[in-house]
Structures are given as C-alpha cells and as structure tokens.
Design a protein around this motif. Structure first.
Motif, short mmCIF file in Angstrom:
data_model
loop_
_atom_site.label_atom_id
_atom_site.label_comp_id
_atom_site.label_asym_id
_atom_site.label_seq_id
_atom_site.Cartn_x
_atom_site.Cartn_y
_atom_site.Cartn_z
N VAL A 12 0.84 -1.20 0.00
CA VAL A 12 0.00 0.00 0.00
C VAL A 12 0.88 1.25 0.00
CG1 VAL A 12 -1.56 1.38 1.44
CG2 VAL A 12 -2.03 -1.05 1.07
N LYS A 13 1.87 1.26 0.87
CA LYS A 13 2.77 2.42 0.96
C LYS A 13 3.55 2.59 -0.34
CE LYS A 13 4.99 5.77 3.03
NZ LYS A 13 4.30 7.03 3.40
N ALA A 14 4.03 1.49 -0.91
CA ALA A 14 4.81 1.55 -2.15
C ALA A 14 3.97 2.08 -3.30
CB ALA A 14 5.37 0.17 -2.49
N HIS A 45 -15.46 -11.57 -9.26
CA HIS A 45 -15.81 -12.03 -10.61
C HIS A 45 -14.65 -12.66 -11.36
CE1 HIS A 45 -19.74 -9.95 -10.47
NE2 HIS A 45 -19.08 -9.10 -9.69
N ASP A 46 -13.42 -12.28 -11.03
CA ASP A 46 -12.25 -12.83 -11.74
C ASP A 46 -11.04 -12.74 -10.82
OD1 ASP A 46 -10.14 -13.47 -13.41
OD2 ASP A 46 -10.93 -12.38 -15.13
N THR A 47 -10.60 -13.89 -10.34
CA THR A 47 -9.48 -13.91 -9.39
C THR A 47 -8.12 -13.82 -10.09
OG1 THR A 47 -9.47 -16.34 -9.40
CG2 THR A 47 -10.78 -15.25 -7.68
N THR A 48 -8.11 -13.78 -11.42
CA THR A 48 -6.83 -13.70 -12.13
C THR A 48 -6.37 -12.26 -12.33
OG1 THR A 48 -7.82 -13.64 -14.36
CG2 THR A 48 -7.41 -15.81 -13.38
N VAL A 49 -7.25 -11.30 -12.06
CA VAL A 49 -6.91 -9.89 -12.24
C VAL A 49 -6.10 -9.41 -11.03
CG1 VAL A 49 -7.82 -7.55 -12.53
CG2 VAL A 49 -8.95 -9.48 -13.65
N SER A 50 -5.05 -8.68 -11.28
CA SER A 50 -4.19 -8.18 -10.21
C SER A 50 -4.82 -6.96 -9.53
CB SER A 50 -2.82 -7.79 -10.78
OG SER A 50 -2.08 -7.01 -9.86
N ALA A 51 -5.05 -7.07 -8.22
CA ALA A 51 -5.57 -5.93 -7.46
C ALA A 51 -4.56 -4.79 -7.47
CB ALA A 51 -5.88 -6.35 -6.04
N VAL A 52 -3.28 -5.12 -7.41
CA VAL A 52 -2.24 -4.10 -7.39
C VAL A 52 -2.30 -3.25 -8.66
CG1 VAL A 52 0.25 -3.69 -7.36
CG2 VAL A 52 -0.74 -5.47 -5.90
N GLU A 53 -2.42 -3.91 -9.81
CA GLU A 53 -2.50 -3.18 -11.08
C GLU A 53 -3.78 -2.35 -11.15
OE1 GLU A 53 -1.69 -4.35 -15.64
OE2 GLU A 53 -3.51 -5.28 -14.83
N GLN A 54 -4.88 -2.93 -10.69
CA GLN A 54 -6.15 -2.22 -10.74
C GLN A 54 -6.14 -0.98 -9.84
OE1 GLN A 54 -9.34 -2.69 -12.47
NE2 GLN A 54 -7.73 -3.50 -13.78
N GLU A 72 -11.45 1.09 -3.48
CA GLU A 72 -11.97 -0.23 -3.09
C GLU A 72 -12.20 -1.08 -4.34
OE1 GLU A 72 -15.25 -2.06 -0.02
OE2 GLU A 72 -15.89 -0.39 -1.29
N TYR A 73 -11.23 -1.93 -4.62
CA TYR A 73 -11.34 -2.84 -5.76
C TYR A 73 -12.16 -4.06 -5.36
CZ TYR A 73 -10.08 -6.45 -9.12
OH TYR A 73 -10.13 -7.46 -10.04
N GLU A 74 -13.20 -4.36 -6.14
CA GLU A 74 -14.06 -5.49 -5.80
C GLU A 74 -14.25 -6.45 -6.98
OE1 GLU A 74 -18.28 -5.56 -3.85
OE2 GLU A 74 -16.93 -4.52 -2.50
N GLY A 75 -13.33 -6.37 -7.95
CA GLY A 75 -13.44 -7.27 -9.09
C GLY A 75 -13.10 -8.70 -8.78
#
Length: 320
Positions: free
Chosen positions: A32-34, A298-307, A292-295
């Motif tokens: 988060v900090k990075a 629906h798709d666990t292959t998507v990177s939360a970090v990138e989103q 707040e990313y909530e994808g």
C-alpha cells in the motif's frame, strides 16, 4: 477549487492476494505504501486475529506498524453480525455492546472512525451518540447499492447525522450507489457462461434506454440468458443520481471509491466517475476516499495491485 481529496485504500481490495497467501498482512501494508497511498481502512472480520475481541497487544502492534511504515489509520470497518448465533438474531443490547467494542478496539489501534452497516437501526444509531462522544470517536454507516438517499430508513439516518448526532455520526457513500451499467468483468462472466453476444448487446442497449423488464427479456432466450437478463435489471436499475451526491457529502467523514475494473483507457464503465470525481472536488471535500477494488468477486486472475494503480491514474486524469 483545487483537489483536496486524499487517496486511501481499503485492505479489502487485496482479498484475493490475502486469502491465497500471496501477500501477508504486513506485506499488504508495505505494498500500500509503495503504491503511494497514505491512509488505510481495515476490515476487522477479515484481517484482525481474534476478532471481535483482538488482544491489546495486537492492536498496539498494528498501531506501531502503521507508524513505522508511514500509513495513517483512517477507518476500522465493522459489521453487525446478526448471524453470530445459530438460534436467533442479536438483541438491541447485544448490537450496542458489539458496536461499543468496535469503537474501543478501533481507538486502541489509532483509528478515528468505525464504519458499520445499515443492520444497525436508527434507534440504536441514536443510542451510540454518547458512547462516541465519551470515546472521541466517529461512527459511520456505509450507503451501499442498492440503497440510495430516498430509501425511508436512510432519511432517518441522515436526519440523525445532521441533527443530534452531528459531528460524531456520519455516512460513508459507496460509489456502487451510482452504478448504472454492468462492469467489464460481469460482461466477461456472462459471455463465458454462454450468453450470446448479440443477445447481450441487445439487452444492454435496451437497459440503457430505460426499457421495461418485459422488453429486455423478450424474444427466444435460453435459461442462462434469462438469468443474466434479470440480474442486469436487478443490479443496475435505480442508480443514485450524481446530483444527489452533494447532499451526502455534508455529513460524510469518508468515501468508498468502489470499482470493479479499470480498463487500459483508464475507465470504469459501470460507474460514472467522470461526473462523480469533479462533483466531489467542487464541493470542497477534503477527506479520504478509500479506493476499493471489488473485481475479485468475478475474476481472481486480475491483479488488485494493477487495478489500484489504474484507479489512481484515472482519478488524477479526471481531476486534472
């Protein structure tokens, strides 16, 4: 008016990475900090050991860790868990006790506010005022889809926030209340389930035009097409108007920047951020907005970090 919105993040955004063991709790905080965020929300039931009764040692340790990393504790996210017992719902006294406990735990960890949900009634919400004042804490309720400002119970909540609870009771507007179109991951899921592209396109077009349920579900549809057609109507009808947002911001201590998928063009097709963000800025809001990313639902292959990176880029772009 210049942009005074501060970017925070709810750790719930990293649910997939946390539950799969890809990132530990501390690694998430350092990530988060990075990524450049300055404040965090923690969902206690998800990431706090021993919840709802974590040890003082753990709470002090969290407070120290956040200070070391350089993150501001913004929101302790709690629930009124009506199903904590198998034989009955919680009583009013028990809801009060659990909510006071949340306020105390949050304060020990350095968080200035607790976010609860609408399972807390207006009657109990009012009874929390003296506890909030004694503890010097704020208590907020999240306004989440499908709720909106015209729901009768929300009129009661808002009256309390602007009246006898002013300064300690507030709302957390979740941007899901503005969702008026399916997000990209829902569309991908629907097509993968066997809905024909031309059928989906027709339903989306009719929905955007405000067509009736009968019109949207007309024609020779398969069972799966009927299922998703009904889901389209249930989940994306009755969105809050962006013009209603200023009336919420006057008693909002905090905002949930909900999103499901930001595409490469830095757009979330489900939520009209191009209207929302300038409205928040022009109202002079100067608090935190928790991305707040909530994808991951629906798709666990998507990177939360990138989103989450894309979300801030989208915000910066729209706010100039």
């Amino acid at each position: 008016m210049g942009n005074q919105i501060k970017y925070g993040v709810t750790l719930y955004s990293y649910s997939n990475e946390f539950t799969n063991g890809d990132l530990t709790f501390e690694e998430i905080l350092r990530m988060v900090k990075a990524q450049g965020y300055t404040g965090i929300e923690i969902v206690a039931a998800q990431m706090v050991p021993g919840c709802p009764y974590p040890s003082d040692e753990w709470l002090e340790g969290l407070k120290s860790l956040l200070a070391e990393i350089g993150l501001e504790p913004v929101c302790w996210s709690a629930y009124v868990d009506m199903g904590i017992r198998a034989d009955r719902d919680l009583t009013e006294d028990e809801i009060i006790q659990f909510t006071v406990n949340d306020l105390i735990c949050a304060k020990k960890a350095g968080f200035p506010l607790v976010r609860t949900q609408h399972a807390i009634s207006p009657k109990i919400f009012r009874q929390m005022i003296p506890f909030c004042r004694d503890l010097d804490m704020k208590l907020t309720i999240e306004m989440h889809h499908p709720h909106h400002p015209n729901v009768p119970v929300w009129k009661e909540y808002l009256e309390l926030m602007r009246g006898e609870g002013k300064g300690v009771l507030g709302v957390v507007p979740d941007m899901s209340i503005f969702q008026n179109h399916p997000h990209a991951l829902w569309i991908k899921e629907v097509l993968g389930a066997g809905v024909r592209r031309d059928v989906l396109d027709r339903m989306l077009k009719l929905h955007a035009q405000g067509a009736s349920e009968e019109e949207i579900l007309a024609g020779e549809l398969t069972d799966i097409e009927k299922f998703y057609g009904k889901e389209l109507i249930e989940d994306y009808n009755g969105a809050t108007k962006v013009e209603q947002l200023p009336d919420l911001l006057d008693c909002a201590f905090y905002i949930h920047g909900k999103f499901y998928y930001i595409n490469e063009e830095l757009k979330e097709i489900a939520i009209p951020y191009e209207e929302i963000l300038p409205t928040i800025r022009d109202c002079g809001y100067s608090g935190y907005m928790a991305c707040e990313y909530e994808g991951h639902h629906h798709d666990t292959t998507v990177s939360a970090v990138e989103q989450l990176d894309r979300y801030v880029q989208m915000c910066d772009k729209l706010l100039g």
